[in-house]
Scaffold this motif. Structure first.
Motif, PDB file in Angstrom:
ATOM      1  N   TYR A  25     -22.926  14.457  33.729  1.00  0.00           N
ATOM      2  CA  TYR A  25     -23.859  14.581  34.862  1.00  0.00           C
ATOM      3  C   TYR A  25     -24.204  13.213  35.462  1.00  0.00           C
ATOM      4  O   TYR A  25     -24.267  13.061  36.687  1.00  0.00           O
ATOM      5  N   THR A  26     -24.416  12.226  34.603  1.00  0.00           N
ATOM      6  CA  THR A  26     -24.898  10.917  35.067  1.00  0.00           C
ATOM      7  C   THR A  26     -23.776   9.957  35.464  1.00  0.00           C
ATOM      8  O   THR A  26     -24.045   8.816  35.825  1.00  0.00           O
ATOM      9  N   ASN A  27     -22.542  10.416  35.397  1.00  0.00           N
ATOM     10  CA  ASN A  27     -21.423   9.546  35.774  1.00  0.00           C
ATOM     11  C   ASN A  27     -20.620  10.129  36.927  1.00  0.00           C
ATOM     12  O   ASN A  27     -19.388  10.149  36.913  1.00  0.00           O
ATOM     13  N   GLY A  28     -21.352  10.586  37.934  1.00  0.00           N
ATOM     14  CA  GLY A  28     -20.721  10.980  39.181  1.00  0.00           C
ATOM     15  C   GLY A  28     -20.494  12.462  39.372  1.00  0.00           C
ATOM     16  O   GLY A  28     -19.885  12.871  40.374  1.00  0.00           O
ATOM     17  N   PHE A  29     -20.980  13.294  38.443  1.00  0.00           N
ATOM     18  CA  PHE A  29     -20.693  14.725  38.534  1.00  0.00           C
ATOM     19  C   PHE A  29     -21.948  15.593  38.662  1.00  0.00           C
ATOM     20  O   PHE A  29     -21.895  16.798  38.390  1.00  0.00           O
ATOM     21  N   ALA A  30     -23.063  15.007  39.066  1.00  0.00           N
ATOM     22  CA  ALA A  30     -24.320  15.758  39.167  1.00  0.00           C
ATOM     23  C   ALA A  30     -24.185  16.968  40.090  1.00  0.00           C
ATOM     24  O   ALA A  30     -24.745  18.038  39.817  1.00  0.00           O
TER      25      ALA A  30
ATOM     26  N   LYS B  64     -13.291   9.185  32.292  1.00  0.00           N
ATOM     27  CA  LYS B  64     -14.102   8.507  33.306  1.00  0.00           C
ATOM     28  C   LYS B  64     -15.086   7.486  32.737  1.00  0.00           C
ATOM     29  O   LYS B  64     -15.500   6.565  33.433  1.00  0.00           O
ATOM     30  N   VAL B  65     -15.477   7.661  31.480  1.00  0.00           N
ATOM     31  CA  VAL B  65     -16.504   6.782  30.899  1.00  0.00           C
ATOM     32  C   VAL B  65     -15.933   5.877  29.821  1.00  0.00           C
ATOM     33  O   VAL B  65     -16.085   4.657  29.867  1.00  0.00           O
ATOM     34  N   PHE B  66     -15.254   6.470  28.835  1.00  0.00           N
ATOM     35  CA  PHE B  66     -14.831   5.687  27.677  1.00  0.00           C
ATOM     36  C   PHE B  66     -13.581   4.849  27.930  1.00  0.00           C
ATOM     37  O   PHE B  66     -13.502   3.705  27.479  1.00  0.00           O
TER      38      PHE B  66
END
Length: 210
Positions: A176-181, A117-119
């Motif tokens: 947590y900070t990329n849509g999964f909080a 999701k991020v890298f």
């Protein structure tokens, strides 16, 4: 002074920097440019044969693997800063249990989700949403167990903070900070624990860069 060779935004480099902050250990960050592939240069792999960051040079003592480095620094300075590995055999066994839980029941799922999701998008690659869904389903089951554990005690090894709590922070924060909080916040005991550990001054000092 400990020389920390790594990238300031690398998850593993920030873990080592976090431990240095918790233990009040001065360190010098020697930046390794991952985008340029400096970690794969012959001069680097002569010291870190896997071509990965970080490694430390502690007055000539070379050590790589972030968890190994963290344990070394904690044990070298037992009476300095936050005591992150207990000395009592039973408490230490509970710490080792929690450390194993972190690797096999948290990071094994969170790390590949963050990669997808991020890298991947950073490098123009397409996220495999099916894989993310499968990993997330398994992670949710693991976090249900975290919720039960943390309903009975403040931290993962008991009512005392250990390295096992802190090793969740680099990948946990990216998750947590990329849509999964909501994955954390929907579980009150897990949410309480996460708020506690993720707001420690040592982590806030290195969260955005070692």
């Amino acid at each position: 002074m400990v020389k920390l060779y790594g990238s300031p935004t690398s998850t593993c480099t920030r873990l080592v920097a976090l431990i240095c902050k918790e233990k009040n250990i001065p360190y010098e960050l020697i930046q390794v440019n991952l985008a340029k592939g400096e970690q794969k240069a012959a001069s680097f792999t002569a010291i870190q044969p896997f071509g990965q960051v970080p490694y430390i040079d502690d007055d000539g003592f070379i050590l790589y693997e972030s968890r190994a480095i963290a344990r070394y620094l904690i044990k070298k300075y037992p009476n300095q800063g936050t005591p992150l590995i207990p000395s009592d055999p039973k408490a230490q066994a509970l710490f080792e249990q929690a450390a194993s839980v972190e690797v096999f029941n948290f990071t094994n799922f969170v790390q590949p989700i963050v990669f997808e999701k991020v890298f991947k998008p950073r490098f123009g690659l397409q996220t495999n949403e099916e894989r993310v869904g499968e990993l997330l389903k398994k992670l949710q089951e693991k976090l249900d167990v975290y919720e039960v554990i943390l309903s009975k005690q403040k931290y993962l090894a008991g009512d005392f903070l250990t390295l096992a709590d802190l090793t969740h922070l680099p990948y946990g924060t990216a998750f947590y900070t990329n849509g999964f909080a909501e994955v954390f916040d929907s579980r009150p005991n897990l949410a309480r624990w996460w708020k506690d550990v993720s707001n420690r001054p040592a982590w806030l000092a290195v969260k955005d860069g070692a």
